[in-house]
Design a protein around this motif. Structure first.
Motif, short mmCIF file in Angstrom:
data_model
loop_
_atom_site.label_atom_id
_atom_site.label_comp_id
_atom_site.label_asym_id
_atom_site.label_seq_id
_atom_site.Cartn_x
_atom_site.Cartn_y
_atom_site.Cartn_z
N GLY A 368 -37.32 37.20 8.96
CA GLY A 368 -37.86 36.02 8.29
C GLY A 368 -36.82 35.17 7.60
N SER A 369 -35.52 35.53 7.72
CA SER A 369 -34.45 34.72 7.15
C SER A 369 -34.29 33.43 7.95
CB SER A 369 -33.14 35.49 7.14
OG SER A 369 -33.26 36.68 6.38
N GLN A 433 -28.79 26.47 -2.42
CA GLN A 433 -28.52 26.56 -0.99
C GLN A 433 -27.03 26.81 -0.76
OE1 GLN A 433 -30.01 23.10 1.10
NE2 GLN A 433 -32.09 23.91 1.16
N LEU A 434 -26.75 27.44 0.37
CA LEU A 434 -25.38 27.69 0.79
C LEU A 434 -25.15 26.95 2.11
CD1 LEU A 434 -22.84 29.37 0.01
CD2 LEU A 434 -23.66 31.13 1.58
N VAL A 435 -24.03 26.25 2.20
CA VAL A 435 -23.75 25.43 3.37
C VAL A 435 -22.40 25.83 3.97
CG1 VAL A 435 -23.41 23.07 4.23
CG2 VAL A 435 -25.03 23.50 2.37
N TYR A 436 -22.37 26.02 5.27
CA TYR A 436 -21.12 26.15 6.03
C TYR A 436 -21.02 24.91 6.93
CZ TYR A 436 -20.46 31.19 5.06
OH TYR A 436 -20.25 32.41 4.47
N THR A 474 -27.09 25.66 7.05
CA THR A 474 -27.58 25.69 5.67
C THR A 474 -28.64 26.78 5.53
OG1 THR A 474 -27.28 23.28 5.57
CG2 THR A 474 -28.57 24.30 3.81
N THR A 475 -28.58 27.51 4.43
CA THR A 475 -29.62 28.50 4.14
C THR A 475 -29.96 28.48 2.66
OG1 THR A 475 -30.28 30.81 4.43
CG2 THR A 475 -28.02 30.42 3.70
N ASP A 485 -25.76 37.32 0.11
CA ASP A 485 -26.83 37.43 1.11
C ASP A 485 -26.84 36.21 2.02
OD1 ASP A 485 -27.84 39.90 0.09
OD2 ASP A 485 -28.81 38.79 -1.54
N GLY A 486 -26.63 35.04 1.44
CA GLY A 486 -26.54 33.82 2.24
C GLY A 486 -25.32 33.83 3.14
N ASP A 487 -24.20 34.34 2.62
CA ASP A 487 -22.98 34.44 3.44
C ASP A 487 -23.21 35.32 4.67
OD1 ASP A 487 -20.90 32.87 2.11
OD2 ASP A 487 -21.16 34.25 0.44
N LYS A 488 -23.86 36.46 4.48
CA LYS A 488 -24.12 37.36 5.61
C LYS A 488 -25.02 36.68 6.64
CE LYS A 488 -23.69 41.56 2.79
NZ LYS A 488 -24.43 42.70 2.19
N ARG A 489 -26.01 35.94 6.15
CA ARG A 489 -26.95 35.26 7.05
C ARG A 489 -26.23 34.20 7.88
NH1 ARG A 489 -30.87 35.45 3.49
NH2 ARG A 489 -30.54 33.42 2.52
#
Length: 507
Positions: A368-369, A433-436, A474-475, A485-489
Motif C-alpha cells: 500500500g506504499s 513529503q520526500l522528493v528524489y 515523490t512519496t 522509510d521514504g528513502d527506502k520506498r
C-alpha cells in the motif's frame, strides 16, 4: 545607423524582452520595473547640458563589452536561460553608450544606465531559493516579535502556531515584494546622494536588512492581531494595508539613515543640501549642432549588433536533431510489485511547462506504499522551453523546501555509475513529503541545474541536440513513519523504473 542598430537589437532580443514583460506582469515583486527605463531616460535627459558640452571619444572598450554581451546572449539562447539574454540586453546598451561616448562622457550617464540592471527578473530557481530562505528568516524573527507581547507561540517551519490559530507564512509574505523595489530605490537614492562614496554604499546595502527586519515585524504584528481579534486580521484589506505601511516605513528609515550619514564627518550637512534631483540647466546659447563623423568604432558597434541578430536567427531557425524514442503512452503501469494509475496534467500547467511528452501517475506496491512518478521529456530545449527544476515549482504549490541534499543510490547503475539524485525534504503545514529528482539528458545524469544549462549550450552547439528529461519521484511520509522509510520506498521504486527509461530517454 542608430535606427538600424535599434531595429536589430529589438529583433535579436525580442523573445527576452517579451519574457521579461510577462514576468513583470505576473509577479508583483517586479511591478516597479515598468518605471525604471523611464526614470533612467529622465535622469540622462536631466544632464543633457553636460552631455552637450562633453567631448565624445569613441572607445574600443565599449565594443568589447558589446561583444561580451553578444556571447552572453548566445549562451542564454542555447542554454534556454532568458535571464542571461536579458542581462545581455542591458550590457549591450551600456557597452554601446561607452563605445560612443568614451570614459569621460560615459561617467555622466553611468548611474542611470546601471539602474537598468534592476529590471531583469531573477532566474526562477534562484528566486524560489531566496524566497524560501526569507520565509524562514521572517517567520523566526516574527515569532520573536509576537513573544515580546507575552504571547505563547510555537514555530514549525513556516507555520506559526498560536494555539487557537495557525498562520502559514506563505510565499507572498517572503518580503521580496518590498525588497526588490526598495533595493532599486536605494540604488537611485545613493545615486542622487551627493556625499562620500562609502556613505552611498551603506545606504544601498542597508536596504536589504531594513526590508527583512520590517517584513518580519509585520508578520509579528499580524500574529498579535490574530491572537487578539481572530483569523480575519490576516486577510483582506488590513493585510495589504499593513504591507503598504511597512513599505513606507522602510522608505522613512532609509531617509533617516541618510540624514544621520549626512551629519557624520567634519562638515555637518542637511539632507536637502546633499540629496535631490539636480535642476536641469539651460543649454548654452549659440550651440551649432553637427553630425558627428562616423568612425571605425561606429562600424564595429553595427557589426556586433548584426552578429547578435544573426545568432538569434540562427538559434531560432536551427533544426535540432530529434532522436528516435518510444512515447510514454506505452510505459508499463505494472513494474514488478508496483502497480500504477496514470493521471493527466491540466492545460494551464501544460502551457507553462511547454513539454513534448510526459508521464505522471501514482504507483502503489503490495503493502500500500505510494510513489508519485513524474517524467517530463523535451525534444528540443530552447529559450523558454526547458525542463523546470522542482526547486522552482515546489514552492509555488505552498510547500516549504526544508532541506536539499544529494544521495548516491549505489545499487542503481546508469552508464556504469551509481545513480546520483537530489533529495528534497518538503513540508506544508503538518504534511511531509520526500522528493528524489534528477535530469537525464543525452546520456548524462545530472543533479546540478547550472551544469544542465552548460551541457545544453555545449551539446546544442556541437551536436545540435538539446533533448532531455526531468525525472521526479515523490512519496508522502505518513504518521509514525521516519524519513528513512521514504528513502527506502523511493530507492526501491527507482531500482525498478530506471532500467526502463533507456527506451524513452535517448542517450
Amino acid at each position: 545607423m542608430f535606427g538600424i542598430i535599434a531595429i536589430l537589437l529589438v529583433y535579436g532580443f525580442w523573445d527576452g524582452i517579451t519574457d521579461m514583460l510577462d514576468r513583470w506582469g505576473l509577479k508583483e515583486e517586479y511591478g516597479y520595473a515598468y518605471f525604471l527605463p523611464f526614470i533612467s531616460a529622465y535622469l540622462i535627459w536631466q544632464r543633457r547640458d553636460r552631455l552637450v558640452e562633453a567631448e565624445f571619444r569613441p572607445s574600443w572598450i565599449g565594443v568589447v563589452v558589446v561583444l561580451m554581451a553578444g556571447f552572453l546572449f548566445f549562451m542564454g539562447m542555447i542554454a534556454t536561460t532568458f535571464t542571461l539574454v536579458q542581462y545581455a540586453l542591458v550590457l549591450t546598451v551600456i557597452g554601446m553608450a561607452y563605445a560612443l561616448l568614451g570614459w569621460q562622457a560615459f561617467k555622466i550617464v553611468a548611474g542611470p544606465l546601471f539602474l537598468l540592471f534592476f529590471i531583469v527578473p531573477l532566474p526562477p530557481f534562484i528566486y524560489n531559493s531566496l524566497s524560501g530562505k526569507l520565509q524562514l528568516v521572517s517567520s523566526q524573527i516574527g515569532v520573536e516579535v509576537i513573544r515580546w507581547f507575552g504571547i505563547s507561540v510555537y514555530l514549525e517551519g513556516n507555520v506559526i502556531d498560536l494555539g487557537n490559530y495557525k498562520l502559514q507564512v506563505v510565499e507572498a509574505c517572503n518580503g521580496l515584494r518590498y525588497l526588490f523595489p526598495l533595493v532599486s530605490l536605494a540604488f537611485l537614492a545613493a545615486y542622487l546622494y551627493r556625499v562620500e562614496m562609502w556613505k552611498r554604499v551603506v545606504v544601498f546595502l542597508s536596504s536589504i536588512p531594513i526590508t527583512v527586519l520590517m517584513n518580519s515585524f509585520r508578520i509579528g504584528v499580524i500574529g498579535v492581531l490574530v491572537d487578539n481579534w481572530g483569523q480575519e486580521q490576516a486577510d483582506g484589506f488590513l493585510h495589504y494595508f499593513e504591507g503598504w505601511v511597512i513599505f513606507m516605513a522602510c522608505l522613512l528609515i532609509l531617509l533617516l539613515e541618510m540624514v544621520l550619514l549626512a551629519r557624520i564627518g567634519r562638515t555637518k550637512r542637511r539632507l536637502r543640501d546633499v540629496f535631490g534631483l539636480e535642476i536641469p540647466k539651460a543649454l548654452p546659447q549659440g550651440i551649432e549642432y553637427q553630425t558627428r563623423p562616423v568612425t571605425p568604432v561606429h562600424y564595429a558597434i553595427l557589426a556586433s549588433v548584426v552578429l547578435i541578430a544573426v545568432s538569434s536567427f540562427y538559434v531560432q531557425s536551427q533544426q535540432a536533431i530529434l532522436p528516435e524514442r518510444q512515447d510514454f503512452n506505452g510505459f508499463p503501469m505494472q513494474i514488478e510489485n508496483w502497480r500504477g494509475n496514470e493521471n493527466r496534467l491540466e492545460d494551464i500547467y501544460l502551457k507553462s511547462l511547454k513539454l513534448d511528452d510526459y508521464l505522471i501517475g501514482n504507483y502503489a506496491d503490495s503493502m500500500g506504499s505510494v510513489v508519485n512518478f513524474y517524467i517530463a521529456y523535451y525534444a528540443s530545449q530552447q529559450a523558454g522551453s526547458a525542463a523546470h527544476s522542482p526547486r522552482s515549482c515546489i514552492p509555488g504549490g505552498g510547500w516549504e523546501i526544508e532541506r536539499v541534499t544529494q544521495v548516491d543510490l549505489a545499487d542503481i547503475q546508469v552508464n556504469g555509475e551509481a545513480l546520483n539524485v537530489n533529495r528534497l525534504v518538503i513540508k506544508r503545514g503538518e504534511y511531509k513529503q520526500l522528493v528524489y529528482y534528477w535530469f537525464q539528458q543525452r546520456g548524462r545524469v545530472m543533479t546540478n541545474e547550472w551544469l544542465v544549462k552548460w551541457y545544453l549550450f555545449l551539446d546544442g552547439l556541437t551536436k545540435r541536440r538539446t533533448d532531455g528529461a526531468l525525472v521526479r519521484l515523490t512519496t508522502s511520509i505518513g504518521a509514525g513513519e521516519e524519513w528513512t522509510d521514504g528513502d527506502k520506498r523511493l530507492a526501491d521504486f527507482s531500482g525498478k523504473v530506471v532500467p526502463l527509461l533507456d527506451q524513452y530517454i535517448p542517450d
